[in-house]
Design an enzyme around this catalytic site. Structure first.
Site, short mmCIF file in Angstrom:
data_model
loop_
_atom_site.label_atom_id
_atom_site.label_comp_id
_atom_site.label_asym_id
_atom_site.label_seq_id
_atom_site.Cartn_x
_atom_site.Cartn_y
_atom_site.Cartn_z
CB THR A 376 -0.96 0.02 1.22
OG1 THR A 376 -1.71 -1.18 1.24
CG2 THR A 376 -1.91 1.19 1.21
CG ASP A 418 -7.75 -6.19 2.67
OD1 ASP A 418 -7.02 -6.72 3.51
OD2 ASP A 418 -7.46 -5.12 2.10
N1 GLY Z 1 -5.20 -3.80 1.68
C1 GLY Z 1 -5.08 -3.14 2.92
C2 GLY Z 1 -6.30 -2.39 3.28
O1 GLY Z 1 -7.09 -2.06 2.42
O2 GLY Z 1 -6.50 -2.13 4.44
#
Ligand code: GLY
Length: 567
Positions: A376, A418
């Site tokens: 991220t 997720d």
């Molecule tokens: N992929 C990490 C988040 O969306 O929290």
């Protein structure tokens, strides 16, 4: 003659220095007109050039998103998703949800075997882990509504980077090498892609990506059609067929980013503008800040037993709420008002004691010891008019599912992880979830991303956000309380050591210098389990100082390539 020449060079240098001082004002990273903070200096540079050409913050954000897909392939992306929180110069706010969603063919038990057990790795690596990408439609929507410069102008810098090549930094070479075998394994049989190598990547070498260059040219010329239809879509579908993935032509055609009202909250004399569901980021952040206010956290010394213990106890309760109540609001009812109401929160935090550690509820075994810190990525932009945008974007894990689209030169996300793939079983971040975040066709998976803008006295005060999976929320929380409770300057807010806890696993993760030996003993005496973590989060902050100047605060201490570039 010679002396004259030397003198004129000295005068020229002094002039240049004066000009630079005028823009960079007093100390490093203080700018008058606009600033861009990203995880990679080349992306910050792209954004700053757009601002200098008369683009606004939203134009710069679009250009940065595409540039990151080239220079920072572990998280920057065209085949991932994310969230943007915006505040215009007039003080209006909005949020853009370009989160991936489950393919139509997805189902609740798709990652379980016949006995109902989780098939290890299936939601994290390979084609089945991929959600329908949202980034390109997100950027199109952001530009359509708020852009000033032409679309072509914003995509072009990324095309140039892919064509001319990117000089690998030590960090990026190391990361590619760390993942090289996994990437090669998932993509065996493919040829020509710049990320597939039998030998090590080296700092300083130039990586060109002609396949990605072609995709970006199609996006430049055709907008969203250049990705969700035609040649790029065909490449994605062929890739899905190659690895038995689920994304169909219809999934791509029908993907839509969504404008949502930003989540607004109050904390002391600040107005918080953050991301609503399907991210848990905004709600969790506002709950934590309410707790900080309730316990008057600023009365304690930074890093003291009281400071750390209270943060951990707040976080335990907030992450438990996250696991129970939060999911895609289009698929389940999320009790946002209740979770943020004063009455609820005062009651929720009322059993926090300075003399006891509360115990997180027991769950099935699922020891997740590794928190991938830098998957991220977050970037923040403010322009000359005062427009601000806070964007967090991701492939989820580093290089996402590790699947590269053959002929496309880009990685596909592994965002399906997720979802709560089985109630009570932790995902790669150790997060557990329930029904609200169960897999359903076309549903968006819950996120922790927390792009946030803070106002003080009706004026822009801070633009902030971080990567780090489940640690995003606690990193952004600490950054804000460092400014408001502990009155740190913008760079110190970012530099200050961080801790993280999240209900389950019942642990306190702490950066090496975050907890002194004495405080550590006190916390352990109370029953806290402390685990050292080399780095938590990676902020990309912009603050407005008392003179109305923009202070860029990158997390260069934790990530050398981060940069604030402005003018
Ligand atoms: N992929 C990490 C988040 O969306 O929290």
């Amino acid at each position: 003659m010679k002396l004259n020449r030397v003198l004129s060079i000295v005068v020229l240098l002094l002039l240049l220095l004066a000009c630079n001082q005028n823009n960079k004002l007093k100390s490093d990273n203080v700018f008058k007109n606009g600033v861009v903070v990203t995880a990679h200096y080349l992306a910050s540079d792209v954004g700053n050039n757009i601002l200098k050409q008369g683009g606004n913050a939203f134009d710069a954000a679009v250009a940065v998103q595409f540039a990151l897909a080239v220079v920072y392939p572990r998280a920057g992306n065209i085949a991932g998703g994310g969230f943007a929180v915006i505040r215009t110069a007039k003080g209006e706010s909005e949020s853009l949800d370009f989160r991936e969603k489950a393919p139509k063919a997805a189902s609740e038990k798709m990652y379980l075997d016949a006995n109902g057990n989780v098939i290890e790795g299936l939601s994290e690596i390979g084609h089945l882990a991929v959600g329908v990408p949202g980034s390109v439609d997100g950027m199109v929507k952001l530009h359509e509504k708020y852009g000033r410069l032409s679309w072509e102008k914003l995509v072009q810098p990324a095309i140039d980077l892919a064509k001319n090549g990117v000089i690998l930094t030590a960090l990026e070479a190391d990361k590619l090498n760390a993942y090289r075998e996994r990437i090669n394994k998932v993509n065996s049989g493919k040829i020509n892609c710049c990320y597939l190598r039998k030998t090590d990547f080296k700092k300083g070498e130039v990586i060109k990506n002609p396949e990605l260059e072609n995709v970006l040219i199609r996006i430049k010329e055709q907008g969203r059609k250049g990705f969700y239809e035609g040649e790029t879509a065909e490449l994605i579908i062929s890739e899905m067929q190659r690895g038995k993935g689920l994304i169909s032509k219809e999934d791509l055609l029908e993907y839509k980013a969504v404008w949502r009202p930003a989540l607004i909250g109050k904390y002391r004399d600040c107005k918080l503008i953050s991301m609503p569901p399907p991210s848990s980021g905004g709600i969790a952040l506002l709950q934590l800040l309410k707790g900080a206010e309730e316990f008057n956290l600023g009365q304690y010394q930074f890093g003291s037993f009281e400071h750390i213990h209270l943060m951990v106890e707040l976080e335990r309760r907030v992450y438990a709420d996250r696991a129970t109540w939060l999911g895609d609001p289009d698929y389940c009812s999320v009790p946002v008002n209740k979770l943020l109401s004063e009455e609820y929160l005062v009651n929720r935090f009322s059993n926090i004691s300075m003399d006891n550690k509360s115990n997180s509820q027991e769950i099935k075994a699922g020891n997740v010891e590794v928190i991938e810190s830098f998957e991220t990525t977050h970037f923040s932009v403010v322009d000359q008019w005062g427009n601000a945008v806070s964007v967090t974007t991701t492939l989820n894990g580093n290089y996402g599912s590790k699947v590269i689209v053959e002929g496309g030169g880009f990685f596909l996300n592994n965002e399906m992880d997720d979802f709560s793939i089985k109630p009570g079983v932790p995902n790669q971040f150790g997060l557990v979830g329930g029904k609200a975040n169960a897999i359903e066709p076309e549903k968006r998976m819950l996120s922790s991303m927390a792009p946030t803008i803070v106002e003080k006295n009706g004026k822009l005060f801070m633009v902030t956000g971080s990567p780090g999976g489940s640690t995003i929320i606690t990193s952004v929380f600490q950054n804000i309380i460092n400014a408001v409770e502990f009155k740190m300057n913008p760079q110190n807010c970012v530099n200050a050591p961080r801790i993280h806890s999240q209900w389950l696993p019942d642990k306190v993760y702490a950066e090496t210098d975050a907890i002194s030996p004495t405080v550590k003993r006190n916390l352990q005496d109370l029953g806290h389990t402390i685990q050292e973590q080399s780095r938590i989060g990676m902020m990309a902050n912009i603050a407005v100082n008392e003179d109305g100047l923009l202070v860029g605060a990158p997390d260069t201490l934790r990530h050398k390539d981060s940069r604030a570039i402005g003018y």
